[in-house]
Design a protein around this motif. Structure first.
Motif, PDB file in Angstrom:
ATOM      1  N   HIS A  31       0.877  -1.171   0.000  1.00  0.00           N
ATOM      2  CA  HIS A  31       0.000   0.000   0.000  1.00  0.00           C
ATOM      3  C   HIS A  31       0.912   1.217   0.000  1.00  0.00           C
ATOM      4  O   HIS A  31       1.973   1.198   0.635  1.00  0.00           O
ATOM      5  N   ASP A  38      -0.673  11.495   4.618  1.00  0.00           N
ATOM      6  CA  ASP A  38      -1.448  10.425   3.981  1.00  0.00           C
ATOM      7  C   ASP A  38      -1.003   9.053   4.491  1.00  0.00           C
ATOM      8  O   ASP A  38      -1.816   8.159   4.687  1.00  0.00           O
ATOM      9  N   ASN A  41      -2.480   8.581   7.946  1.00  0.00           N
ATOM     10  CA  ASN A  41      -3.913   8.288   7.825  1.00  0.00           C
ATOM     11  C   ASN A  41      -4.148   6.854   7.363  1.00  0.00           C
ATOM     12  O   ASN A  41      -5.016   6.162   7.888  1.00  0.00           O
ATOM     13  N   GLU A  42      -3.366   6.399   6.388  1.00  0.00           N
ATOM     14  CA  GLU A  42      -3.485   5.024   5.894  1.00  0.00           C
ATOM     15  C   GLU A  42      -3.197   4.036   7.022  1.00  0.00           C
ATOM     16  O   GLU A  42      -3.907   3.052   7.198  1.00  0.00           O
ATOM     17  N   GLU A  44      -3.405   4.593  10.353  1.00  0.00           N
ATOM     18  CA  GLU A  44      -4.427   4.668  11.404  1.00  0.00           C
ATOM     19  C   GLU A  44      -5.771   4.095  10.963  1.00  0.00           C
ATOM     20  O   GLU A  44      -6.511   3.545  11.769  1.00  0.00           O
ATOM     21  N   ASN A  45      -6.091   4.233   9.677  1.00  0.00           N
ATOM     22  CA  ASN A  45      -7.368   3.721   9.168  1.00  0.00           C
ATOM     23  C   ASN A  45      -7.339   2.215   8.931  1.00  0.00           C
ATOM     24  O   ASN A  45      -8.373   1.614   8.656  1.00  0.00           O
ATOM     25  N   ASN A  46      -6.171   1.619   8.990  1.00  0.00           N
ATOM     26  CA  ASN A  46      -6.032   0.184   8.752  1.00  0.00           C
ATOM     27  C   ASN A  46      -5.251  -0.467   9.879  1.00  0.00           C
ATOM     28  O   ASN A  46      -4.340  -1.266   9.648  1.00  0.00           O
ATOM     29  N   LYS A  47      -5.608  -0.110  11.090  1.00  0.00           N
ATOM     30  CA  LYS A  47      -4.914  -0.645  12.263  1.00  0.00           C
ATOM     31  C   LYS A  47      -4.824  -2.164  12.190  1.00  0.00           C
ATOM     32  O   LYS A  47      -5.759  -2.838  11.801  1.00  0.00           O
ATOM     33  N   LYS A  49      -3.445  -4.018  10.152  1.00  0.00           N
ATOM     34  CA  LYS A  49      -3.486  -4.617   8.818  1.00  0.00           C
ATOM     35  C   LYS A  49      -2.128  -4.604   8.134  1.00  0.00           C
ATOM     36  O   LYS A  49      -1.960  -5.229   7.100  1.00  0.00           O
ATOM     37  N   GLU A  74       1.765   4.100  18.661  1.00  0.00           N
ATOM     38  CA  GLU A  74       0.526   3.366  18.461  1.00  0.00           C
ATOM     39  C   GLU A  74       0.749   1.847  18.455  1.00  0.00           C
ATOM     40  O   GLU A  74      -0.039   1.094  19.007  1.00  0.00           O
TER      41      GLU A  74
END
Length: 125
Positions: A31, A38, A41-42, A44-47, A49, A74
């Motif tokens: 990814h 960005d 964000n990627e 954090e939005n896909n913890k 993963k 995190e």
């Protein structure tokens, strides 16, 4: 067949991202993001993963060192490879931010692959 390990690749150079993605796509699910914000964000939005993060150190919006610090806060166990073309000082910052591996640009793709393998499969001989 098991799922490919997932890598988040962040660099503000489109040439770098596309070249590394093309190389890494053979073994990994890659990814991408083109700046630190960005990329964060990627992440954090896909913890939970991603299996590994590769980030440039000098980028707009959020620096790579800032990104590494936030990722490690995190997810302390998340392996991170920092890449830089800016000499010694950013490398020291990446080390301070707890990057697991620091590679100076230009680096050999085999060195990157070896670093990824060691981080993803630490017990493999």
């Amino acid at each position: 067949m098991s799922q490919k390990p997932r890598i988040l690749l962040i660099d503000d150079s489109e040439i770098t991202v596309e070249g590394l993605k093309s190389y890494l796509d053979q073994k990994y699910e890659v990814h991408t993001a083109y700046n630190g914000l960005d990329g964060l964000n990627e992440f954090e939005n896909n913890k939970n993963k991603f299996d590994l993060v590769i980030t440039d150190l000098i980028m707009p919006l959020i620096s790579g060192t800032g990104l590494i610090t936030l990722v490690k806060k995190e997810s302390p166990e998340m392996p991170v490879i920092a890449i830089t073309g800016w000499g010694k000082h950013p490398s020291e910052l990446a080390s301070e931010a707890k990057a697991d591996v620091i590679l100076e640009k230009p680096f050999e793709l085999e060195v990157l692959e070896e670093s990824i393998s060691k981080l993803l499969y630490p017990n493999k001989p």
